[in-house]
Design a protein around this motif. Structure first.
Motif, PDB file in Angstrom:
ATOM      1  N   VAL A  95       0.851  -1.155  -0.080  1.00  0.00           N
ATOM      2  CA  VAL A  95      -0.079   0.070  -0.179  1.00  0.00           C
ATOM      3  C   VAL A  95       0.783   1.160   0.123  1.00  0.00           C
ATOM      4  CG1 VAL A  95      -1.623   1.298   1.435  1.00  0.00           C
ATOM      5  CG2 VAL A  95      -2.062  -1.007   1.029  1.00  0.00           C
ATOM      6  N   SER A  96       2.015   1.245   0.829  1.00  0.00           N
ATOM      7  CA  SER A  96       2.813   2.333   1.006  1.00  0.00           C
ATOM      8  C   SER A  96       3.652   2.679  -0.437  1.00  0.00           C
ATOM      9  CB  SER A  96       3.731   2.491   2.048  1.00  0.00           C
ATOM     10  OG  SER A  96       4.609   1.276   1.885  1.00  0.00           O
ATOM     11  N   VAL A 111      -3.377  -2.709   7.368  1.00  0.00           N
ATOM     12  CA  VAL A 111      -3.525  -1.656   6.557  1.00  0.00           C
ATOM     13  C   VAL A 111      -4.521  -0.643   6.620  1.00  0.00           C
ATOM     14  CG1 VAL A 111      -4.079  -1.578   3.837  1.00  0.00           C
ATOM     15  CG2 VAL A 111      -2.741  -3.486   4.743  1.00  0.00           C
ATOM     16  N   ILE A 116      -5.905   3.483  -1.221  1.00  0.00           N
ATOM     17  CA  ILE A 116      -5.702   2.496  -0.076  1.00  0.00           C
ATOM     18  C   ILE A 116      -7.191   1.837  -0.266  1.00  0.00           C
ATOM     19  CG2 ILE A 116      -6.555   4.125   1.664  1.00  0.00           C
ATOM     20  CD1 ILE A 116      -4.817   2.668   3.612  1.00  0.00           C
TER      21      ILE A 116
END
Length: 325
Positions: free
Chosen positions: A209-210, A268, A217
């Motif tokens: 995700v990052s 997350v 997201i």
């Protein structure tokens, strides 16, 4: 594994129901899936063998106890060392397999989350990849449960590292160093966690995700929550579960996947899986686990208790925490 059949719900939107076909037994890759599918298959093909080797891992506890109790007896020291070395070789193999799973997870997540499709559309169009993602989570929960219930793993590895240091200090010409110091440090961090593979996959999902700044997201979290709700609903819906070819085995498969997805979501999503705003019906998910025969899902409940990130946040309702006590 039993056949996970089409789950049809024509209820109004927002009910937490899903309308999707996921055949976790027979799904075959389409041409657009094939490249990623073959890469992941190359890793998953070893999953059953890894579980069997971990399940039958004997440990060297007796030899280690005798060596520690008789530190001046060189014969007993050597016996313990000879028993531990091949076992540490197995632990190295397990660790290397975990890193292989870590390396393929981003490819699956990208295929299931990237693009304009809704989570349901992604899962319908990429059934074979969704099946592989579920199989990775299923393997992860089984692997971690076996590891957590076998104290020999941590004891053997600790003994190996201590003994290796002593042998090096004694200038022993040892040709049985199965792991380097650098590898041993990484393995030590891995096996220090009660659920090491869940830790690796959670970190890999967070990193995915990052590093994918152009991917909202919500694409990832919505995919995870949809899959979690799907697994739960299939277990709750007797019209579905009664048609499983192997009902007991397939329900346990769904439970493991559900818990694995909840944990990933919790790591997350900014507020996690337990807040009231979560897209996962966490109360119903915990209830499904608690409704199982006593002793069958203790490891899954412990995974929710100890490997999630937001359970003890102030945003977690007290009744949810109470359900997991």
């Amino acid at each position: 594994m039993g056949n996970l059949l089409r789950l049809l719900s024509r209820d109004d939107p927002g009910t937490g129901k899903v309308d999707i076909f996921l055949d976790f037994e027979n799904a075959q890759p389409t041409e657009t899936e094939r490249e990623v599918y073959e890469v992941v298959k190359g890793v998953l093909d070893s999953a059953d063998r890894m579980l069997e080797e971990l399940r039958s891992y004997p440990g060297a506890s007796q030899a280690i106890r005798e060596a520690i109790s008789n530190p001046m007896n060189e014969d007993l020291q050597e016996i313990a060392w000879r028993e531990v070395v091949p076992l540490v070789g197995k632990l190295k193999t397990f660790y290397e397999y975990a890193t292989e799973l870590e390396s393929v997870l981003p490819q699956l997540l990208h295929a299931l989350c990237a693009g304009p499709d809704t989570p349901i559309e992604h899962l319908e169009k990429h059934q074979a990849l969704a099946k592989q993602f579920a199989e990775i989570l299923h393997f992860t929960l089984k692997f971690d449960d076996l590891k957590m219930t076998n104290p020999n793993i941590q004891n053997d590895f600790s003994y190996y590292r201590r003994t290796l240091s002593r042998r090096k200090m004694a200038n022993s010409d040892d040709d049985e160093v199965v792991v380097s110091n650098e590898m041993a440090n990484r393995m030590s961090l891995f096996y220090a966690y009660p659920t090491p593979l869940l830790k690796i996959l959670s970190d890999a999902t967070t990193k995915f995700v990052s590093e994918n700044k152009s991917l909202p997201i919500e694409n990832t979290t919505d995919c995870l929550s949809t899959l979690a709700n799907l697994c739960r609903t299939m277990i709750e819906n007797e019209n579905i579960s009664s048609r499983f070819q192997n009902e007991e085995e397939t329900i346990l498969f769904c439970l493991r996947v559900m818990v694995g997805v909840i944990i990933l979501y919790d790591h997350v999503h900014p507020v996690g899986a337990f807040a009231k705003t979560s897209n996962i019906d966490i109360k119903s998910s915990i209830k499904v686990l608690r409704d199982q025969p006593q002793g069958t899902v203790d490891g899954l409940l412990n995974a929710l208790r100890y490997t999630t990130k937001h359970l003890n946040d102030e945003t977690t309702p007290k009744n949810i925490r109470a359900l997991l006590q």
